[in-house]
Design a protein around this motif. Structure first.
Motif, PDB file in Angstrom:
ATOM      1  N   ILE A  53      26.968  88.044  38.279  1.00 25.93           N
ATOM      2  CA  ILE A  53      27.713  87.470  37.202  1.00 25.93           C
ATOM      3  C   ILE A  53      27.376  86.221  37.125  1.00 25.93           C
ATOM      4  O   ILE A  53      27.244  85.671  35.892  1.00 25.93           O
ATOM      5  N   HIS A  54      27.103  85.242  37.899  1.00 24.95           N
ATOM      6  CA  HIS A  54      26.247  84.137  38.039  1.00 24.95           C
ATOM      7  C   HIS A  54      25.146  84.303  36.899  1.00 24.95           C
ATOM      8  O   HIS A  54      24.873  83.329  36.128  1.00 24.95           O
ATOM      9  N   VAL A  55      24.238  84.919  37.344  1.00 25.95           N
ATOM     10  CA  VAL A  55      22.966  85.167  36.838  1.00 25.95           C
ATOM     11  C   VAL A  55      23.330  85.878  35.290  1.00 25.95           C
ATOM     12  O   VAL A  55      22.661  85.320  34.226  1.00 25.95           O
ATOM     13  N   ILE A  56      24.189  86.678  34.997  1.00 21.32           N
ATOM     14  CA  ILE A  56      24.589  87.278  33.608  1.00 21.32           C
ATOM     15  C   ILE A  56      24.724  86.193  32.577  1.00 21.32           C
ATOM     16  O   ILE A  56      24.144  85.797  31.552  1.00 21.32           O
ATOM     17  N   ASN A  57      25.977  85.467  33.154  1.00 24.88           N
ATOM     18  CA  ASN A  57      26.193  84.455  32.409  1.00 24.88           C
ATOM     19  C   ASN A  57      25.553  83.379  32.176  1.00 24.88           C
ATOM     20  O   ASN A  57      25.314  82.695  30.858  1.00 24.88           O
ATOM     21  N   SER A  58      24.619  82.946  33.173  1.00 26.98           N
ATOM     22  CA  SER A  58      23.659  81.877  32.814  1.00 26.98           C
ATOM     23  C   SER A  58      22.526  82.095  31.838  1.00 26.98           C
ATOM     24  O   SER A  58      22.056  81.384  30.989  1.00 26.98           O
ATOM     25  N   CYS A  59      22.066  83.439  32.122  1.00 28.09           N
ATOM     26  CA  CYS A  59      20.911  84.023  31.303  1.00 28.09           C
ATOM     27  C   CYS A  59      21.456  84.104  29.956  1.00 28.09           C
ATOM     28  O   CYS A  59      20.525  83.757  29.018  1.00 28.09           O
ATOM     29  N   LEU A  60      22.719  84.643  29.618  1.00 31.95           N
ATOM     30  CA  LEU A  60      23.124  84.896  28.344  1.00 31.95           C
ATOM     31  C   LEU A  60      23.323  83.436  27.673  1.00 31.95           C
ATOM     32  O   LEU A  60      22.872  83.319  26.367  1.00 31.95           O
ATOM     33  N   ALA A  61      23.921  82.537  28.299  1.00 29.78           N
ATOM     34  CA  ALA A  61      24.068  81.062  27.867  1.00 29.78           C
ATOM     35  C   ALA A  61      22.434  80.584  27.402  1.00 29.78           C
ATOM     36  O   ALA A  61      22.495  79.851  26.318  1.00 29.78           O
ATOM     37  N   ALA A  62      21.780  80.625  28.433  1.00 36.00           N
ATOM     38  CA  ALA A  62      20.279  80.303  28.040  1.00 36.00           C
ATOM     39  C   ALA A  62      19.803  81.040  26.736  1.00 36.00           C
ATOM     40  O   ALA A  62      19.075  80.287  26.220  1.00 36.00           O
ATOM     41  N   ILE A  63      19.834  82.182  26.623  1.00 40.85           N
ATOM     42  CA  ILE A  63      19.224  82.952  25.524  1.00 40.85           C
ATOM     43  C   ILE A  63      19.712  82.414  24.293  1.00 40.85           C
ATOM     44  O   ILE A  63      19.143  82.176  23.196  1.00 40.85           O
ATOM     45  N   TYR A  64      20.957  82.253  24.259  1.00 45.59           N
ATOM     46  CA  TYR A  64      21.760  81.874  22.980  1.00 45.59           C
ATOM     47  C   TYR A  64      21.257  80.298  22.531  1.00 45.59           C
ATOM     48  O   TYR A  64      21.090  80.376  21.455  1.00 45.59           O
ATOM     49  N   VAL A  65      21.348  79.670  23.684  1.00 43.67           N
ATOM     50  CA  VAL A  65      20.844  78.191  23.345  1.00 43.67           C
ATOM     51  C   VAL A  65      19.217  78.234  22.871  1.00 43.67           C
ATOM     52  O   VAL A  65      19.046  77.322  21.815  1.00 43.67           O
ATOM     53  N   ASN A  66      18.549  79.078  23.469  1.00 43.81           N
ATOM     54  CA  ASN A  66      17.229  79.025  23.033  1.00 43.81           C
ATOM     55  C   ASN A  66      16.941  79.695  21.608  1.00 43.81           C
ATOM     56  O   ASN A  66      15.799  79.330  20.906  1.00 43.81           O
ATOM     57  N   ARG A  67      18.019  80.485  21.042  1.00 48.67           N
ATOM     58  CA  ARG A  67      17.638  80.939  19.894  1.00 48.67           C
ATOM     59  C   ARG A  67      18.552  80.078  18.919  1.00 48.67           C
ATOM     60  O   ARG A  67      18.261  80.376  17.764  1.00 48.67           O
ATOM     61  N   GLU A  68      18.937  78.627  19.315  1.00 48.37           N
ATOM     62  CA  GLU A  68      19.493  77.923  18.254  1.00 48.37           C
ATOM     63  C   GLU A  68      18.544  76.908  17.679  1.00 48.37           C
ATOM     64  O   GLU A  68      17.549  76.741  18.525  1.00 48.37           O
ATOM     65  N   GLY A  69      18.866  76.514  16.574  1.00 54.80           N
ATOM     66  CA  GLY A  69      17.928  75.432  15.899  1.00 54.80           C
ATOM     67  C   GLY A  69      17.998  74.062  16.280  1.00 54.80           C
ATOM     68  O   GLY A  69      18.644  73.212  15.481  1.00 54.80           O
ATOM     69  N   ILE A  70      17.927  73.964  17.650  1.00 58.79           N
ATOM     70  CA  ILE A  70      18.068  72.451  18.343  1.00 58.79           C
ATOM     71  C   ILE A  70      16.755  71.915  18.718  1.00 58.79           C
ATOM     72  O   ILE A  70      15.811  72.716  18.669  1.00 58.79           O
ATOM     73  N   LEU A  71      16.804  70.694  19.173  1.00 59.18           N
ATOM     74  CA  LEU A  71      15.529  70.094  19.450  1.00 59.18           C
ATOM     75  C   LEU A  71      14.943  70.830  20.781  1.00 59.18           C
ATOM     76  O   LEU A  71      15.746  71.334  21.640  1.00 59.18           O
ATOM     77  N   LYS A  72      13.722  71.098  21.019  1.00 57.57           N
ATOM     78  CA  LYS A  72      13.106  71.808  22.027  1.00 57.57           C
ATOM     79  C   LYS A  72      13.523  71.018  23.652  1.00 57.57           C
ATOM     80  O   LYS A  72      13.739  71.777  24.541  1.00 57.57           O
ATOM     81  N   TYR A  86      16.225  69.932  24.292  1.00 61.19           N
ATOM     82  CA  TYR A  86      17.789  70.492  24.705  1.00 61.19           C
ATOM     83  C   TYR A  86      17.673  71.660  25.082  1.00 61.19           C
ATOM     84  O   TYR A  86      18.169  72.308  26.277  1.00 61.19           O
ATOM     85  N   LYS A  87      16.589  72.705  24.586  1.00 57.84           N
ATOM     86  CA  LYS A  87      16.434  74.151  24.964  1.00 57.84           C
ATOM     87  C   LYS A  87      15.713  74.158  26.409  1.00 57.84           C
ATOM     88  O   LYS A  87      16.022  75.168  27.082  1.00 57.84           O
ATOM     89  N   MET A  88      14.780  73.014  26.677  1.00 61.21           N
ATOM     90  CA  MET A  88      14.011  73.009  27.972  1.00 61.21           C
ATOM     91  C   MET A  88      15.106  72.561  29.096  1.00 61.21           C
ATOM     92  O   MET A  88      15.205  73.376  30.150  1.00 61.21           O
ATOM     93  N   ILE A  89      15.999  71.729  28.654  1.00 59.25           N
ATOM     94  CA  ILE A  89      17.052  71.225  29.768  1.00 59.25           C
ATOM     95  C   ILE A  89      18.027  72.468  29.994  1.00 59.25           C
ATOM     96  O   ILE A  89      18.334  72.841  31.082  1.00 59.25           O
ATOM     97  N   SER A  90      18.431  73.228  29.016  1.00 53.95           N
ATOM     98  CA  SER A  90      19.212  74.381  29.270  1.00 53.95           C
ATOM     99  C   SER A  90      18.681  75.365  29.901  1.00 53.95           C
ATOM    100  O   SER A  90      19.249  75.961  31.044  1.00 53.95           O
ATOM    101  N   THR A  91      17.309  75.632  29.799  1.00 51.33           N
ATOM    102  CA  THR A  91      16.560  76.626  30.613  1.00 51.33           C
ATOM    103  C   THR A  91      16.510  76.610  31.872  1.00 51.33           C
ATOM    104  O   THR A  91      16.730  77.132  32.857  1.00 51.33           O
ATOM    105  N   LEU A  92      16.027  74.957  32.122  1.00 50.90           N
ATOM    106  CA  LEU A  92      15.963  74.588  33.379  1.00 50.90           C
ATOM    107  C   LEU A  92      17.576  74.667  34.232  1.00 50.90           C
ATOM    108  O   LEU A  92      17.435  75.182  35.507  1.00 50.90           O
ATOM    109  N   ILE A  93      18.478  74.256  33.898  1.00 51.28           N
ATOM    110  CA  ILE A  93      19.663  74.384  34.507  1.00 51.28           C
ATOM    111  C   ILE A  93      20.107  75.963  34.625  1.00 51.28           C
ATOM    112  O   ILE A  93      20.387  76.157  35.700  1.00 51.28           O
ATOM    113  N   ALA A  94      19.839  76.913  33.555  1.00 51.39           N
ATOM    114  CA  ALA A  94      19.899  78.224  33.663  1.00 51.39           C
ATOM    115  C   ALA A  94      19.098  78.783  35.210  1.00 51.39           C
ATOM    116  O   ALA A  94      19.630  79.559  36.039  1.00 51.39           O
TER     117      ALA A  94
END
Length: 219
Positions: free
Chosen positions: A139-158, A160-168
């Motif tokens: 579940i740790h992986v499922i939730n982290s991966c889902l959160a990262a996917i949604y953030v990476n599909r968001e129109g925000i600065l790269k 922030y997306k990179m930080i989110s991905t690294l955290i996940a």
């Protein structure tokens, strides 16, 4: 910008966030299943033996809670529709996991902890609160991966997306390094998260594929 949206619609944001309490309900089911219930399966691989125990990875393992909460709060503020999609995705992922835990209980082998430092104590705390069952998928992986996917599909600065991905990624790796999960648990968690994302966003995904690989109708 976020503060302005909070000031304008704080009641609506609070209302949305109240629905996230449903995660706690499914967590109760997780706890019920997180006990020895007879035969359990071991999914250990050669790669798992090669991955050393590393107590320092307890930090990203624990800030999983902060990461998921932060992403949910972000979408609750900026986009209610995406917030509910992400929340429902998380709930579905947890629900699927609990069903699998019931019919296919697995376990992991944990190392003998030695030391009195804060990192070892934190790992011991996790081991004490979370029995070595309910492993496949993670579940740790499922939730982290889902959160990262949604953030990476968001129109925000790269950035922030990179930080989110690294955290996940660090959270996913932590499940292996503190010996909470095996490789198969992680792979299953990633696969389940992408299937769920596609199920809730298939039209968006297909549109992007068509834009990237347009069909040559007239040749």
């Amino acid at each position: 910008m976020l503060m302005e949206k909070i000031k304008v619609n704080y009641k609506g944001i609070i209302f949305r966030l109240l629905f996230s309490l449903s995660i706690g309900f499914l967590s109760k089911i997780y706890l019920i299943l997180n006990n020895y219930r007879g035969k359990v399966y071991h999914l250990k691989t050669v790669l798992d033996d090669m991955i050393p125990f590393n107590k320092y990875f307890v930090i990203p393992y624990l800030y999983w809670y902060i990461y998921i909460a932060a992403v949910l709060i972000y979408f609750a503020v900026v986009d209610g529709k995406k917030y509910f999609k992400l929340l429902l995705s998380i709930l579905v992922g947890m629900g699927i996991s609990c069903i699998i835990y019931y019919f296919f209980p697995t376990t992991v082998s944990r190392p003998l902890l030695k030391g009195e430092d804060v990192f070892t104590k934190l790992v011991f705390f996790i081991y004490k609160k979370d029995n070595p069952y309910n492993c496949f998928p993670s579940i740790h992986v499922i939730n982290s991966c889902l959160a990262a996917i949604y953030v990476n599909r968001e129109g925000i600065l790269k950035n922030y997306k990179m930080i989110s991905t690294l955290i996940a990624v660090s959270i996913i790796l932590s499940t292996l390094f503190i010996k909470q999960h095996y490789v198969y648990d992680v792979l299953a968690g990633i696969i389940v998260s992408y299937i769920i994302y596609f199920a809730f966003n298939h039209s968006v995904v297909l549109d992007r594929v068509k834009q990237r690989y347009p069909l040559e109708i007239n040749r």
